[in-house]
Design a protein around this motif. Structure first.
Motif, PDB file in Angstrom:
ATOM      1  N   VAL A  70     -39.890 -45.597 131.171  1.00 20.58           N
ATOM      2  CA  VAL A  70     -40.957 -44.749 130.469  1.00 20.58           C
ATOM      3  C   VAL A  70     -41.090 -43.381 131.330  1.00 20.58           C
ATOM      4  O   VAL A  70     -41.263 -42.089 130.747  1.00 20.58           O
ATOM      5  CB  VAL A  70     -42.294 -45.206 130.431  1.00 20.58           C
ATOM      6  CG1 VAL A  70     -43.219 -44.437 129.893  1.00 20.58           C
ATOM      7  CG2 VAL A  70     -42.062 -46.576 129.329  1.00 20.58           C
ATOM      8  N   SER A  71     -41.336 -43.420 132.712  1.00 26.34           N
ATOM      9  CA  SER A  71     -41.503 -42.318 133.475  1.00 26.34           C
ATOM     10  C   SER A  71     -40.407 -41.301 133.559  1.00 26.34           C
ATOM     11  O   SER A  71     -40.705 -40.109 133.452  1.00 26.34           O
ATOM     12  CB  SER A  71     -42.022 -42.756 135.047  1.00 26.34           C
ATOM     13  OG  SER A  71     -41.064 -43.263 135.711  1.00 26.34           O
ATOM     14  N   GLU A  72     -39.215 -41.966 133.717  1.00 30.42           N
ATOM     15  CA  GLU A  72     -38.183 -40.894 133.526  1.00 30.42           C
ATOM     16  C   GLU A  72     -38.006 -40.171 132.249  1.00 30.42           C
ATOM     17  O   GLU A  72     -37.585 -38.960 132.131  1.00 30.42           O
ATOM     18  CB  GLU A  72     -36.720 -41.671 133.919  1.00 30.42           C
ATOM     19  CG  GLU A  72     -36.743 -42.453 135.360  1.00 30.42           C
ATOM     20  CD  GLU A  72     -36.728 -41.131 136.401  1.00 30.42           C
ATOM     21  OE1 GLU A  72     -36.075 -40.146 136.122  1.00 30.42           O
ATOM     22  OE2 GLU A  72     -37.257 -41.394 137.599  1.00 30.42           O
ATOM     23  N   ALA A  73     -38.187 -40.889 131.014  1.00 29.52           N
ATOM     24  CA  ALA A  73     -38.022 -40.523 129.811  1.00 29.52           C
ATOM     25  C   ALA A  73     -39.091 -39.310 129.909  1.00 29.52           C
ATOM     26  O   ALA A  73     -38.864 -38.294 128.990  1.00 29.52           O
ATOM     27  CB  ALA A  73     -38.212 -41.378 128.893  1.00 29.52           C
ATOM     28  N   LEU A  74     -40.661 -39.642 130.093  1.00 29.83           N
ATOM     29  CA  LEU A  74     -41.296 -38.790 130.154  1.00 29.83           C
ATOM     30  C   LEU A  74     -41.153 -37.478 130.778  1.00 29.83           C
ATOM     31  O   LEU A  74     -41.751 -36.281 130.217  1.00 29.83           O
ATOM     32  CB  LEU A  74     -42.914 -39.338 130.332  1.00 29.83           C
ATOM     33  CG  LEU A  74     -43.439 -40.693 129.549  1.00 29.83           C
ATOM     34  CD1 LEU A  74     -44.789 -40.927 129.862  1.00 29.83           C
ATOM     35  CD2 LEU A  74     -43.376 -40.174 128.177  1.00 29.83           C
ATOM     36  N   MET A  75     -40.552 -37.415 131.873  1.00 28.92           N
ATOM     37  CA  MET A  75     -40.056 -36.422 132.593  1.00 28.92           C
ATOM     38  C   MET A  75     -39.223 -35.515 131.895  1.00 28.92           C
ATOM     39  O   MET A  75     -39.552 -34.370 131.875  1.00 28.92           O
ATOM     40  CB  MET A  75     -39.447 -36.766 133.963  1.00 28.92           C
ATOM     41  CG  MET A  75     -39.181 -35.683 134.707  1.00 28.92           C
ATOM     42  SD  MET A  75     -40.654 -34.847 135.612  1.00 28.92           S
ATOM     43  CE  MET A  75     -40.729 -33.423 134.919  1.00 28.92           C
ATOM     44  N   ARG A  76     -38.349 -36.239 131.143  1.00 31.41           N
ATOM     45  CA  ARG A  76     -37.365 -35.406 130.453  1.00 31.41           C
ATOM     46  C   ARG A  76     -38.007 -34.584 129.263  1.00 31.41           C
ATOM     47  O   ARG A  76     -37.803 -33.473 128.875  1.00 31.41           O
ATOM     48  CB  ARG A  76     -36.026 -36.074 129.961  1.00 31.41           C
ATOM     49  CG  ARG A  76     -35.325 -36.856 131.237  1.00 31.41           C
ATOM     50  CD  ARG A  76     -33.996 -37.539 130.477  1.00 31.41           C
ATOM     51  NE  ARG A  76     -34.376 -38.650 129.669  1.00 31.41           N
ATOM     52  CZ  ARG A  76     -34.482 -39.702 130.379  1.00 31.41           C
ATOM     53  NH1 ARG A  76     -34.182 -40.043 131.590  1.00 31.41           N
ATOM     54  NH2 ARG A  76     -34.687 -40.923 129.762  1.00 31.41           N
ATOM     55  N   ILE A  77     -38.778 -35.557 128.633  1.00 30.95           N
ATOM     56  CA  ILE A  77     -39.620 -34.927 127.505  1.00 30.95           C
ATOM     57  C   ILE A  77     -40.791 -33.640 127.883  1.00 30.95           C
ATOM     58  O   ILE A  77     -40.703 -32.713 127.284  1.00 30.95           O
ATOM     59  CB  ILE A  77     -40.559 -35.930 126.758  1.00 30.95           C
ATOM     60  CG1 ILE A  77     -39.735 -36.899 126.265  1.00 30.95           C
ATOM     61  CG2 ILE A  77     -41.482 -35.377 125.799  1.00 30.95           C
ATOM     62  CD1 ILE A  77     -40.559 -38.129 125.772  1.00 30.95           C
ATOM     63  N   ALA A  78     -41.471 -33.783 128.899  1.00 32.24           N
ATOM     64  CA  ALA A  78     -42.122 -32.730 129.440  1.00 32.24           C
ATOM     65  C   ALA A  78     -41.270 -31.717 129.856  1.00 32.24           C
ATOM     66  O   ALA A  78     -41.586 -30.334 129.523  1.00 32.24           O
ATOM     67  CB  ALA A  78     -42.970 -33.125 130.476  1.00 32.24           C
ATOM     68  N   ASP A  79     -40.331 -31.743 130.617  1.00 38.35           N
ATOM     69  CA  ASP A  79     -39.382 -30.529 130.900  1.00 38.35           C
ATOM     70  C   ASP A  79     -38.824 -29.922 129.755  1.00 38.35           C
ATOM     71  O   ASP A  79     -38.564 -28.624 129.651  1.00 38.35           O
ATOM     72  CB  ASP A  79     -38.197 -31.134 131.689  1.00 38.35           C
ATOM     73  CG  ASP A  79     -37.330 -30.158 132.032  1.00 38.35           C
ATOM     74  OD1 ASP A  79     -37.870 -29.362 133.088  1.00 38.35           O
ATOM     75  OD2 ASP A  79     -35.975 -29.999 132.023  1.00 38.35           O
ATOM     76  N   ARG A  80     -38.251 -30.534 128.564  1.00 37.27           N
ATOM     77  CA  ARG A  80     -37.925 -30.033 127.541  1.00 37.27           C
ATOM     78  C   ARG A  80     -39.118 -29.088 126.654  1.00 37.27           C
ATOM     79  O   ARG A  80     -38.723 -28.059 126.184  1.00 37.27           O
ATOM     80  CB  ARG A  80     -37.463 -31.105 126.517  1.00 37.27           C
ATOM     81  CG  ARG A  80     -36.060 -31.640 127.065  1.00 37.27           C
ATOM     82  CD  ARG A  80     -35.424 -32.471 125.830  1.00 37.27           C
ATOM     83  NE  ARG A  80     -34.466 -33.467 126.356  1.00 37.27           N
ATOM     84  CZ  ARG A  80     -34.648 -34.658 126.359  1.00 37.27           C
ATOM     85  NH1 ARG A  80     -35.821 -35.222 125.923  1.00 37.27           N
ATOM     86  NH2 ARG A  80     -33.688 -35.656 126.994  1.00 37.27           N
ATOM     87  N   CYS A  81     -40.159 -29.593 126.746  1.00 38.99           N
ATOM     88  CA  CYS A  81     -41.297 -28.823 126.143  1.00 38.99           C
ATOM     89  C   CYS A  81     -41.605 -27.566 126.876  1.00 38.99           C
ATOM     90  O   CYS A  81     -41.654 -26.531 126.215  1.00 38.99           O
ATOM     91  CB  CYS A  81     -42.649 -29.719 126.320  1.00 38.99           C
ATOM     92  SG  CYS A  81     -42.785 -31.181 124.923  1.00 38.99           S
ATOM     93  N   VAL A  82     -41.516 -27.681 128.235  1.00 43.70           N
ATOM     94  CA  VAL A  82     -41.562 -26.602 128.877  1.00 43.70           C
ATOM     95  C   VAL A  82     -40.586 -25.534 128.652  1.00 43.70           C
ATOM     96  O   VAL A  82     -40.712 -24.247 128.419  1.00 43.70           O
ATOM     97  CB  VAL A  82     -41.666 -26.660 130.597  1.00 43.70           C
ATOM     98  CG1 VAL A  82     -41.547 -25.260 131.164  1.00 43.70           C
ATOM     99  CG2 VAL A  82     -42.927 -27.417 130.971  1.00 43.70           C
ATOM    100  N   GLN A  83     -39.245 -25.986 128.716  1.00 43.85           N
ATOM    101  CA  GLN A  83     -38.189 -25.142 128.353  1.00 43.85           C
ATOM    102  C   GLN A  83     -38.142 -24.491 126.829  1.00 43.85           C
ATOM    103  O   GLN A  83     -37.759 -23.409 126.680  1.00 43.85           O
ATOM    104  CB  GLN A  83     -36.878 -26.007 128.388  1.00 43.85           C
ATOM    105  CG  GLN A  83     -35.571 -25.317 128.522  1.00 43.85           C
ATOM    106  CD  GLN A  83     -35.392 -24.494 129.837  1.00 43.85           C
ATOM    107  OE1 GLN A  83     -36.266 -24.684 130.770  1.00 43.85           O
ATOM    108  NE2 GLN A  83     -34.345 -23.696 129.932  1.00 43.85           N
TER     109      GLN A  83
END
Length: 397
Positions: free
Chosen positions: A332-345
């Protein structure tokens, strides 16, 4: 822990979500949200509104019962829709995990003195376990514990230094882990309940960290000659590691629940931006490079939700869920990191500003990959289990 009741959990979550979206979210630009977390003044104001709305400490039922872990998952996800939400409705770390532990282990007198103020939202707490790395103290490896508690008649005298103690600044309840010694005999790690503030517990500094959602921030603390009575031992002397483990698996998972809510909201904000923002003659979302990122987020949000629900079910079965919570925390923590990063991008320049919560969610989730055990420590622990299980199968063959 009560039996799983899907309808009950969904009903509480609906009320919490409405409160967070309608009442809490407008505070996200409040200047009282500082670099070391929101001020106690802001938290108390929000908790007063949560109390009036009937959503304060919603995971604790009337009479002191606790929602099942699966019910808690939907409630805490709703609370996490704003970085201020968990604090506002009193389900934030470390208080939520400390409440859970005290409800399981504390004596009746300890519950009245230490647990009840937390449940009522009148006090915050801190869990004093991690120690400074440059002194070789306990971190991911709690067996390196250096803080000592020496028995002196009907009291214990505690000395040591702690680091990264979330919420120590302003906390009224402390749980201190120390290595107990009595008459030159080592008893082992022990948890002590402490009233705060106490002159023997001195905050040396509050660290400047990447995250900023927790009041009081993360402090380096010196403990010098702290005297606590024997009735402030949580459980029995020497039970510290066992009790910490009882707290740890659910606390790992509730972190996942709250940050899943935050990333769900970040996805909403990024989606709204991509639908409205025009570039090269069409909305951003119609460009595959953007639309595909949001699609990947949608997939991983659901995967995270399902992983949390699976692990919560394991905990509801009565299992300690050590392995399962490690798996869930990593996934979950690794998936959420990817999700948050994509939102910023997706949001480009706007995504790295404080104009929305997306930038903060990115910072908070980055920190989450470290606290409650870095990803690499959990993978190492899982690899050791794989090796043990393989050896056991070979021995049985």
């Amino acid at each position: 822990m009560s039996a799983y009741d899907e309808a009950r959990g969904a009903d509480i979550a609906k009320k919490v979500e409405a409160f967070v979206r309608e009442v809490v979210a407008p505070y996200e630009q409040d200047p009282r949200r500082g670099p070391h977390g929101p001020s106690d003044d802001l938290i108390n104001e929000l908790r007063a509104k949560a109390r009036a709305a009937g959503v304060l400490t919603p995971h604790i039922l009337d009479g002191g019962g606790h929602l099942s872990h699966r019910e808690t998952a939907v409630v805490l996800r709703a609370a996490g829709l704003s970085p201020l939400g968990p604090q506002a409705v009193n389900v934030a770390a470390p208080d939520e995990g400390n409440m859970y532990l005290l409800s399981k282990v504390a004596s009746a007198e300890q519950r009245l003195r230490f647990l009840d103020p937390l449940v009522a939202g009148r006090a915050r707490s801190a869990f004093f376990m991690t120690e400074p790395a440059d002194e070789g103290g306990a971190g991911s490896d709690p067996s390196m514990l250096k803080t000592t508690a020496v028995q002196d008649g009907n009291h214990w005298v505690i000395d040591g230094r702690k680091a990264f103690i979330t919420g120590a600044q302003g906390a009224r309840v402390g749980i201190v882990m120390a290595r107990a010694e009595a008459q030159s005999e080592s008893i082992g790690a022990t948890l002590f309940l402490v009233d705060l503030p106490d002159p023997a517990i001195r905050i040396e500094r509050v660290l400047d960290t990447i995250d900023s959602s927790m009041p009081g921030g993360h402090a380096v603390v010196a403990i010098e000659g702290l005297r606590v009575s024997a009735d402030q031992v949580l459980g029995q002397p020497g039970d510290g590691f066992k009790l910490a483990q009882l707290r740890l698996a659910p606390a790992r998972l509730t972190h996942c629940m709250r940050w899943l809510g935050a990333c769900t909201r970040a996805q909403e904000i990024a989606t709204a931006y991509a639908v409205k923002r025009q570039a090269f003659g069409k909305p951003l979302i119609d460009h595959e490079g953007v639309g595909f990122m949001l699609a990947e987020n949608l997939i991983e949000l659901k995967q995270a939700e399902l992983m949390i629900d699976w692990c919560a079910g394991v905990l509801d079965s009565g299992s300690l869920g050590v392995t399962e919570s490690s798996m869930a925390k990593v996934a979950v923590s690794e998936a959420l990191m990817r999700i948050a990063d994509r939102c910023v991008q997706v949001m480009g320049g706007t995504g790295v500003t404080g104009d929305t919560i997306v930038e903060q969610v990115f910072r908070e989730v980055r920190a989450f990959r470290i606290y409650d055990g870095p990803t690499e420590v959990h993978k190492w622990s899982l690899a050791k289990k794989i090796k043990r299980d393989a050896a056991a199968r070979e021995a049985q063959a």
